[in-house]
Structure formats: C-alpha cells, structure tokens
Design an enzyme around this catalytic site. Structure first.
Site, PDB file in Angstrom:
ATOM      1  N   ASP A 267      -0.145  -6.397   1.776  1.00 36.25           N
ATOM      2  CA  ASP A 267      -1.165  -5.965   0.723  1.00 36.25           C
ATOM      3  C   ASP A 267      -1.625  -4.708   1.084  1.00 36.25           C
ATOM      4  O   ASP A 267      -1.634  -4.110   2.272  1.00 36.25           O
ATOM      5  CB  ASP A 267      -2.089  -7.095   0.321  1.00 36.25           C
ATOM      6  CG  ASP A 267      -2.736  -6.960  -1.119  1.00 36.25           C
ATOM      7  OD1 ASP A 267      -3.161  -7.839  -1.446  1.00 36.25           O
ATOM      8  OD2 ASP A 267      -2.431  -6.095  -1.641  1.00 36.25           O
TER       9      ASP A 267
HETATM   10  C1  GLC Z   1      -4.203  -5.250  -4.353  1.00 36.34           C
HETATM   11  C2  GLC Z   1      -3.860  -6.686  -4.714  1.00 36.34           C
HETATM   12  C3  GLC Z   1      -2.352  -6.812  -4.686  1.00 36.34           C
HETATM   13  C4  GLC Z   1      -1.702  -5.825  -5.724  1.00 36.34           C
HETATM   14  C5  GLC Z   1      -1.758  -4.704  -4.536  1.00 36.34           C
HETATM   15  C6  GLC Z   1      -0.951  -3.288  -5.137  1.00 36.34           C
HETATM   16  O1  GLC Z   1      -5.146  -4.822  -3.443  1.00 36.34           O
HETATM   17  O2  GLC Z   1      -4.306  -7.564  -3.734  1.00 36.34           O
HETATM   18  O3  GLC Z   1      -2.416  -8.193  -5.536  1.00 36.34           O
HETATM   19  O4  GLC Z   1      -0.178  -6.202  -5.679  1.00 36.34           O
HETATM   20  O5  GLC Z   1      -2.952  -4.436  -4.246  1.00 36.34           O
HETATM   21  O6  GLC Z   1      -1.782  -2.940  -6.384  1.00 36.34           O
END
Ligand code: GLC
Length: 722
Positions: A267
């Site tokens: 993430d």
């Molecule tokens: C965010 C979220 C995740 C998302 C990613 C990209 O922090 O936790 O669900 O897909 O970043 O935007």
C-alpha cells in the site's frame, strides 16, 4: 508476449533496470501527464532519478484515454527495452458512474448486482486507459467507528467471500487478455486491516491466528480462488509484524499455502512505514523485509530503488528475489496484452460512448435500490402521490451521495433526492428546505423548515454524514448523527406529523435521536450517481425495499464491536428484557444491537412455517436438508432473503452462536408461498481447531432459518462419526 520471451527480456535488463521496474509512481513524475513531467518537484523531493522514472514499472492514478496514451507514448520513447507501463487506479465502486459504496452493495445480498457494478466500472476504466483497479477491498469489519467500513461488504466471512468473487468476476471477466473492457483486480488489504483497535485507521491489529483464519482470511482467499490477479498489503501489523514485511503471512500463507504467484503490491508508503512501526531501523532494512516477504511493487517510496542494489552488493539480498518480482510484473503486463498493444483499451471515441452512459446509469439505479435497507416502517411508506411532502434536511438537494473512493464521480452528475422525488409527483406537492447543514445550523434554515413542515401532510427528512466523514483515515468516536440534525428531528417531531427519515451515511450509526422519532427509516448509505432516483423508486413503492444489513447497527458506540457471529461466553445474558445478575451485560444498555446482521424490512410481510429437517442425524459423507415455507402475507409483491445459520453446540474451541452458511432470495406475489430447502453438508461444519487443523467434529448442531440473524427457527441435528 510468450513466457520464454519474458525470460529473454529479463536477461537483457540490467540490475538497475530490474529494480526500477519494481517502483510505482504517481502521475506527476511522468511526461505526457497533464500534471506531470516536472523535473523539479516530486522527482527531486523524493530523490527519484530521471533514469528511475524512465525504467519504472507502473503508474497509479492516471486515467483518460488521451492522458494515459500520452503518458505511455512519452514513456516508451525513453524506456530502453520497450517495456510498457502498467496503469493502476482506485476504481472501487465505479469510475465515473458511481455505484453504492461496497457496504451498501453488501446489503443487497445480490452477487449478480455486485458483478454487474464491477463490470460497468471496469468498462469505463478500461476505455479510459486503466489496466488494474485497486479493488475489491474485502476487509472484514466489526467496528463502525472505522472510516473504511464503507469500503467493505460487512461483518461476515461467507457473505464477504461471495462478494469478493463477484467483484473479481465483474472486474476481470473471463478473458483478461482479449477482453479490453475489463481490468485486472487487486484484492486488498492483506490482511485484517479492518480489525484496527478502537476503529482507528492504521491502528494496531491483535488477534489469534485462528481468528485470522476463521474470520478474516476467507474473503481474500475467495478473491484469489476466483482468479484475482493482484494483492495489496495492509498498513497494519499481523501478529506483531507489519503485513508488508510479514514473511509468515506473505510467503507462508499467501504464496506457499495458497499458491498465489501473482503480483503483490505494497500500500502507499507502507514499505517505508515499517521504520515508523519500529521493525526497520532504516529504509534499507524496510526494503529488505519487504523483498524477503515477496512484495513485488513498492508504491510511492524510494526504499527499493535506493537500497536494493546495495543489499545485493553486500550479499543481504539474492538477486533471484528481484528477478522473481520483475518476472511477475512482466507476466501481468503480458497477460494484459500490453507488449502487443501498450494502449490496450484506451479509446477516446469509446470513452465518449461508454463513460456515464444511460445504460450504466440504469444499472447504477437498479443496484442502488437493491442496496437500501428499510429499518422501520409504521405504515407511512410507501408515500402516496397526492399528499403534500416537505422534503427537509442537508441531503434534500445534495449531490454528496457518492461516498468516499468515488474518484471520477462528480456530484453534479448525481440525481439528488429532490430530483428523484420530482420525477414521481408534481412540483406543487413538494417543498424542500435544508433545515440545517450536515453539522452546523442556522436559525433561519430551521425556521424555514418548520414553516414548510407546517404546510405539509408528511415530512421526508434527508439526513446523514458528509462523504469525508468516512473513508480512509476518517474515523469517528461518536457515531450518532451530528447534533444539529438530531435537533432538527426533535423540532420537527414536535409538529406531530408523519415523518420519514432517509439516511445517507458511510457506516452503521447510533440512530438514537431519529429511530424513535421517525415513523419510517430508510438506510440509503451513499447510493451513488443514481441515488436520488433509486431512493424515490423505493419511497413511492415503484420498487419494494429488499436490502438486508451486512453489518450490525449498534445500540450505541459503547457496544462496539458488536457482531452477530460472537461467542456465547460462560455467563451469557439470555434475555435483554429481564435483569439478570452476574451475566455478561451492561448496566445501561442492552447487549443486542439496535438492528442485527441480516435485518431489513419490506412493504410485504413474510410468514415462516412448516420448518422441517430430513433427519436429525448425518454422517460426514452424507447430507441432510432443512426446509421452511415462506408466504407473502402482504398486499404487494416482494423479495425475501431466507438465511441459514449453523451453530456447533460444542467444539474443541468456542464456536460462534451463529454462522451464516447459505441464503436464498425469493420473489413472492401477495398470497404466494414457496418452500425453501437448504442442504447441509459436512464441510459447512468445519472450523480451525486449537492446532489450526480445519475439520469438523461429531456432535450436536443447531440449524437456524429466518429473515435475519435474530428472528430464527431452530432445528437440531447430530453429526455422527463416519
Ligand atoms: C491508499 C489506500 C489504498 C489505495 C492506495 C492507492 O492509501 O489504503 O486502498 O488503493 O492508497 O490509492
């Protein structure tokens, strides 16, 4: 591109080029992006070299056929091997046509509706140049304080697994290589992100491996069993180690036990955050933990690009780990056909036809109507078409009904509740006033609302939360409606007129302050672009509410976490109506939630009778059936969701008092009845024992059948030794 050619390509890449393939950057780093290509700014701030951008593997957050084509074109001019970029983005519950939030779709108990919503989202995203979506999010949730419950389908592993599969089918279709109207899915957040202590985002997760496997892992596994191409790590720790660097979880369970050989992405910033967690002394150690755990893509940190070469040079990391990560990324690009056509589905003409099309809006309206849950109705719904209505509240004319994670969704596209109502009855019969803001009020607003209410025969209140009051990092310790709205309800209730409340919110709420005062309550969640139209369809009876809660509504936040599949304890409180000493209870509130998992009303009424069981004994290699007859005793056609729960009355470890094992949705005309039969097989009786062995035990079981997890008919049976 054939596998063999990918192997040859890999051999041609330098170590630096391979490491750069593992980074994912946002659009500002890329020439051709409308907000991109700045040589200063992000690139310098992050210490990312132009060479790294030139060799990077994927970009997140880009969209638009023209934009993505420009980025890809500029990128391929510079990439030494002609390896195309992967375009990934958060298309969670719609791209431009926004569907109800996933928690609402979870309340539809309709996998087909979920699949259709994902197929539309995929199509709109694919023609806009997106290749991968960061969805479905399948984190099991039990705490409505957590902002991201809106993104989940709820508290039950069986139902979440069903939806995980449906979303993957909708996003990916059956031929991802050739069907350019689909995108690859990325199930998230692995694992158990929804169990954050205190319902506070990014907070500690602490649970036994047995609970992890029994409750939290099934939906991720279901998504992968459906062929989901990617997995995203979660921010939280699992058994003391951040998921992103957790080898037992990632190498042990995900890769070795489950056999997942697809792309694992961190993430955002999650690799670097292992320094903050306190398991990595610096970014080099964070990179080491992540690559050893099998994380292929580093989302938006420089940990990999700044440290992996040094770690290889000093012998801490074997280059084979880099090669396997690069290979998985190249294989995904090949599967998507990007080597043959780097622009894949991006098509400006198709984009104009497909995105926000009437056909897509129609599906969004259907799914939204299935996702609303009628919580109360003392006979005031459906609304009559000849009565004067005062539409009052901050959501009377508010396009903020898309919810969080609705990316390209535009509030001005949304059908507001007022617009939906005016499609049903003449303008002369409808007044609308705000009465108050979401969480602030003005005297003149309140005065105007009260005056409008006095002129009306029935009040329809439109209340709820702002989109930003749920979603990532948006958690609430107090889950009631904002006080100014509760005050509005109280003042209007004093007028003594029939009152309907429609709720637009991203989490189960403590409904005190409205549930007693309103004569009817319809939970609309954030219903999406066609939300006002769908709610009006239900309010006027053109459609009959059929939603059932996929997450409990607590009596108050003091009960949280409250969920239906809980353990009995040694001193259970058996009746909320009587006081019992020395039992597991509160002095000031009941144990039962305000509305239980599976609950939902209809304009019809359904009578359950003739419960039957084919035998009170079964063996592991046989099955038994339980059946019940349901009759529509109402005056309108309606849909009932008949639910089957099981309980193992005595296990090697404590077992939940109920577990959803099956359900059937049936449509019945007034007066019509139907007998529903469920088959119980031994695999439904299995659970993780103290040593984590997953098997059933002989013994006594109870089957429960009913319209929700509370109002059930029980039937006992015994599993005999084989
Ligand atoms: C965010 C979220 C995740 C998302 C990613 C990209 O922090 O936790 O669900 O897909 O970043 O935007």
């Amino acid at each position: 591109m054939a596998h063999i050619k990918i192997d040859e390509l890999l051999k041609k890449m330098t170590l630096e080029e391979k490491i750069d393939q593992l980074i994912q950057l946002a659009t500002p780093f890329y020439k051709g992006a409308s907000d991109g290509g700045q040589i200063t700014g992000p690139i310098e701030e992050m210490g990312i070299s132009e060479e790294t951008v030139r060799n990077s593997g994927s970009v997140l957050g880009a969209s638009g056929a023209k934009e993505t084509t420009n980025i890809q074109k500029e990128y391929l001019k510079d990439n030494p091997h002609g390896i195309p970029l992967l375009f990934m983005a958060d298309v969670v519950h719609g791209f431009r046509t926004i569907f109800p939030i996933p928690l609402a779709i979870g309340c539809s108990w309709d996998a087909d509706a979920a699949e259709r919503s994902a197929a539309v989202a995929a199509h709109e995203a694919a023609v806009s140049g997106v290749h991968v979506t960061f969805a479905p999010m399948v984190d099991l949730v039990r705490d409505p304080r957590w902002g991201r419950v809106m993104e989940s389908t709820g508290e039950d592993p069986y139902l979440n697994s069903l939806f995980a599969r449906a979303f993957v089918r909708g996003f990916q279709g059956s031929d991802l290589t050739n069907d350019h109207s689909r995108v690859a899915a990325c199930v998230k957040h692995f694992a158990a992100y929804g169990a954050a202590e205190g319902g506070r985002d990014y907070n500690t997760v602490e649970m036994s491996e047995r609970t992890l496997r029994e409750q939290y892992l099934p939906a991720y596994k279901a998504a992968l069993d459906e062929g989901c191409e990617m997995v995203m790590t979660s921010f939280n720790i699992v058994d003391g180690i951040p998921a992103t660097g957790n080898k037992p979880l990632m190498r042990g369970i995900l890769r070795e036990e489950w056999g997942f050989d697809g792309v694992l992405i961190s993430d955002w910033d999650a690799i670097r955050e292992m320094v903050d967690h306190g398991v990595a002394s610096d970014e080099a150690e964070a990179a080491l933990l992540a690559i050893e755990a099998g994380v292929d893509i580093d989302m938006m940190t420089r940990c990999y690009v700044n440290n992996l070469k040094k770690l290889i040079d000093n012998g801490a990391v074997d280059e084979s780990l880099i090669d396997e990560a690069v290979l998985r990324i190249l294989q995904l690009k090949a599967k998507l056909g990007l080597f043959e056509n780097p622009y894949r589905g991006a098509d400006e003409e198709r984009e104009k036809e497909v995105v926000l099309s009437d056909a897509n809006r129609k599906i969004a309206r259907e799914v939204a109507a299935k996702s609303c849950v009628l919580l109360k109705n003392d006979g005031v719904l459906p609304l009559k078409r000849d009565q004067k209505i005062a539409l009052i509240g901050p959501f009377a004319e508010n396009g903020d009904i898309l919810g969080s994670w609705s990316w390209h969704g535009k509030r001005e596209d949304a059908v507001t509740l007022r617009e939906g109502v005016l499609k049903k009855i003449d303008t002369s019969l409808v007044s609308s006033s705000k009465g108050c803001g979401i969480d602030v009020g003005k005297d003149e607003q309140l005065t105007a609302a009260i005056e409008a209410a006095k002129e009306a025969e029935i009040l329809v209140l439109a209340l709820g939360e702002r989109s930003e009051m749920s979603g990532e990092a948006n958690c609430r310790a107090d889950i009631r409606l904002p006080q100014v709205q509760i005050e509005l309800v109280r003042k209007l209730h004093a007028l003594g007129k029939p009152m309907v409340a429609v709720l637009f919110n991203g989490r189960p709420l403590d409904l005190h302050g409205v549930i007693d005062e309103a004569d009817a309550v319809l939970e609309a969640w954030f219903p999406g672009t066609e939300g006002g139209a769908a709610v009006a369809d239900l309010l006027f009876g053109d459609l009959n509410p059929s939603g059932r809660l996929s997450m409990s509504f607590p009596y108050s936040v003091g009960q949280v976490p409250v969920y239906y599949n809980s353990f009995n304890t040694g001193r259970p409180k058996t009746n909320d109506e009587v006081d019992q000493a020395y039992v597991s209870k509160y002095l000031d509130i009941p144990n039962s939630p305000l509305f239980p998992f599976g609950f939902g009303l209809s304009y019809s009424s359904f009578e359950y009778s003739n419960p039957a069981i084919s035998s009170h004994e079964m063996t592991p290699d046989s099955s038994i059936t339980v059946s019940v007859t349901i009759k529509n005793t109402g005056s309108v056609a309606g849909e009932e969701t008949v639910q089957l729960y099981l309980r193992d009355m005595s296990g090697e470890v404590v077992r939940p008092v109920k577990e959803l094992k099956a359900f059937k949705k049936i449509a019945l005309e007034p007066g019509q009845n139907e007998t529903i039969t469920f088959t119980i097989t031994e695999d439904m009786l299995r659970y993780h024992h103290a040593n984590l062995e997953y098997k059933s035990d002989p013994g006594l079981f109870t089957a429960f059948i009913g319209p929700n997890s509370r109002d059930v008919i029980s039937l006992s049976f015994t599993l005999k030794k084989s």
